[in-house]
Design an enzyme around this catalytic site. Structure first.
Site, PDB file in Angstrom:
ATOM      1  N   LYS A 173       0.858  -1.185   0.000  1.00  0.00           N
ATOM      2  CA  LYS A 173       0.000   0.000   0.000  1.00  0.00           C
ATOM      3  C   LYS A 173       0.889   1.227   0.000  1.00  0.00           C
ATOM      4  O   LYS A 173       1.688   1.437   0.917  1.00  0.00           O
ATOM      5  CB  LYS A 173      -0.900  -0.006   1.230  1.00  0.00           C
ATOM      6  CG  LYS A 173      -1.757   1.245   1.331  1.00  0.00           C
ATOM      7  CD  LYS A 173      -2.787   1.122   2.432  1.00  0.00           C
ATOM      8  CE  LYS A 173      -3.581   2.405   2.569  1.00  0.00           C
ATOM      9  NZ  LYS A 173      -4.595   2.297   3.624  1.00  0.00           N
ATOM     10  N   LYS A 220      -2.148  -1.359  -3.843  1.00  0.00           N
ATOM     11  CA  LYS A 220      -3.039  -0.198  -3.771  1.00  0.00           C
ATOM     12  C   LYS A 220      -2.225   1.078  -3.833  1.00  0.00           C
ATOM     13  O   LYS A 220      -1.224   1.166  -3.124  1.00  0.00           O
ATOM     14  CB  LYS A 220      -3.804  -0.283  -2.448  1.00  0.00           C
ATOM     15  CG  LYS A 220      -4.709   0.885  -2.159  1.00  0.00           C
ATOM     16  CD  LYS A 220      -5.267   0.752  -0.771  1.00  0.00           C
ATOM     17  CE  LYS A 220      -6.155   1.940  -0.503  1.00  0.00           C
ATOM     18  NZ  LYS A 220      -6.638   1.946   0.849  1.00  0.00           N
TER      19      LYS A 220
HETATM   20  C1  PBG Z   1      -6.943   3.619   5.690  1.00  0.00           C
HETATM   21  C2  PBG Z   1      -7.486   3.382   4.328  1.00  0.00           C
HETATM   22  C3  PBG Z   1      -7.377   4.305   3.282  1.00  0.00           C
HETATM   23  C4  PBG Z   1      -8.014   3.758   2.192  1.00  0.00           C
HETATM   24  C5  PBG Z   1      -8.507   2.512   2.572  1.00  0.00           C
HETATM   25  N1  PBG Z   1      -8.153   2.289   3.909  1.00  0.00           N
HETATM   26  C6  PBG Z   1      -6.818   5.667   3.260  1.00  0.00           C
HETATM   27  C7  PBG Z   1      -5.507   5.910   3.811  1.00  0.00           C
HETATM   28  O1  PBG Z   1      -4.636   5.031   3.877  1.00  0.00           O
HETATM   29  O2  PBG Z   1      -5.301   7.050   4.219  1.00  0.00           O
HETATM   30  C8  PBG Z   1      -8.088   4.474   0.871  1.00  0.00           C
HETATM   31  C9  PBG Z   1      -9.055   4.014  -0.090  1.00  0.00           C
HETATM   32  C10 PBG Z   1      -9.344   4.962  -1.176  1.00  0.00           C
HETATM   33  O3  PBG Z   1      -8.736   6.033  -1.346  1.00  0.00           O
HETATM   34  O4  PBG Z   1     -10.237   4.620  -1.939  1.00  0.00           O
HETATM   35  N2  PBG Z   1      -6.758   2.535   6.493  1.00  0.00           N
END
Ligand code: PBG
Length: 308
Positions: free
Chosen positions: A179, A232
């Site tokens: 991520k 992601k």
């Molecule tokens: C946080 C989380 C995020 C997303 C999913 N879980 C945002 C972040 O890491 O700040 C982002 C998903 C998206 O932007 O569609 N645990």
């Protein structure tokens, strides 16, 4: 006959934002067509999506500020918003795969995925226990798969042991393994009001410049017991999806995140691109790169197009 890649509703996971109350459907400004739904409406929406052939939903709770604290205590409340929603969904739609998010940010007064210590740093190891308890609370409510999106080191192993010890040996783990610290998450943080209060997520999410590191992160998560690994965001990281696909034998998920969705919607609304065709092309590209499953806010729309 000669087509190499398929895209069907089976490949899609629909992320849903859930809020307190009844009969509430609150539009999210930066994500046209997406809403925060109250629990009763989530069940209706999920039923419609399941009928379209979408096998799974991923739930993200919008927690009121008054319930947020530094330790994300509300996340383990058996009668908390998320746990109640999971129970309602599994009762109404036992065949629907319910995926829950494991991370502190929706519940944290700091807006971080991990515990923030008194010097303002993310304390990885204190966070592990909190995440493990959160995962067990979600499994107890009936989640089929828990999905740690927090990027703390060691959390998959920790969560696996805690689930097994509590008797949830059949609950799967989908880890957000690679991520990235991406600027494409903005609309999601608007949707949940979960932006960090201080600092950024660079000490735990990955540097967008790194590809080899993604393979290390993925290998660790698989060794710790991840059943599915995720990359992601999806679109700007298709090379990573491909590399991960080639490196592991577990299923690979990719998340078409909120900013990718917002761009498609914004350009589509202005008539600058044909939105439907571009949506399907973006999803097909993610499949071609090697993703088995795709998280996308456009899942119902895409399924409708694919079913035509
Ligand atoms: C946080 C989380 C995020 C997303 C999913 N879980 C945002 C972040 O890491 O700040 C982002 C998903 C998206 O932007 O569609 N645990």
């Amino acid at each position: 006959m000669a087509r190499e890649t398929t895209l069907t509703p089976d490949h899609l996971v629909w992320p849903l934002f859930v809020c307190e109350g009844k009969n509430r459907r609150i539009p999210i400004r930066s994500m046209p067509g997406c809403f925060r739904f109250s629990r009763d409406l989530i069940v209706k929406e999920a039923r419609a999506a399941f009928k379209l052939g979408i096998p799974a939903v991923a739930l993200f709770p919008a927690i009121p500020d008054r319930l947020k604290d530094p330790l994300a205590t509300e996340s383990v409340n058996p009668n908390g918003l998320l746990q109640q929603t999971v129970r309602a969904l599994k009762q109404a739609l036992p065949e629907l795969c319910v995926i829950t998010d494991v991370a502190m940010d929706p519940y944290s007064s700091e807006g971080h995925d991990g515990y923030v210590d008194d010097r303002g740093r993310i304390d990885n190891d204190t966070t592990l226990g909190i995440l493990a308890e959160m995962a067990v609370a979600q499994a107890r409510a009936g989640a089929d798969i828990v999905a740690p999106s927090d990027m703390m080191d060691g959390r998959v192993g920790h969560i696996r042991s805690a689930l097994d010890a509590a008797g949830y040996t059949g609950t799967g783990i989908l880890s957000y393994a690679a991520k990235y610290c991406s600027s494409f998450y903005g609309p999601f943080r608007d949707a949940l009001d979960s932006a960090p209060k201080h600092g950024d997520k660079k000490t735990y999410q990955m540097d967008p410049a790194n590809a080899r590191e993604a393979l290390r992160e993925v290998a660790l998560d698989v060794a710790e017991g991840a059943d599915i690994v995720m990359v992601k965001p999806a679109g700007p990281y298709l090379d990573i999806v491909r590399a991960v696909r080639e490196a592991v034998s577990v299923p690979v998920a990719a998340y078409q995140v909120s900013g990718e969705y917002a761009m498609l919607k914004a350009a589509g609304a202005r008539g600058w691109i044909p939105e439907d065709a571009c949506l399907l092309e973006s999803l097909l590209g993610i499949r071609r790169a090697g993703a088995d499953l795709i998280f996308t806010y456009a899942a119902p729309g895409a399924a409708r197009l694919l079913n035509q």
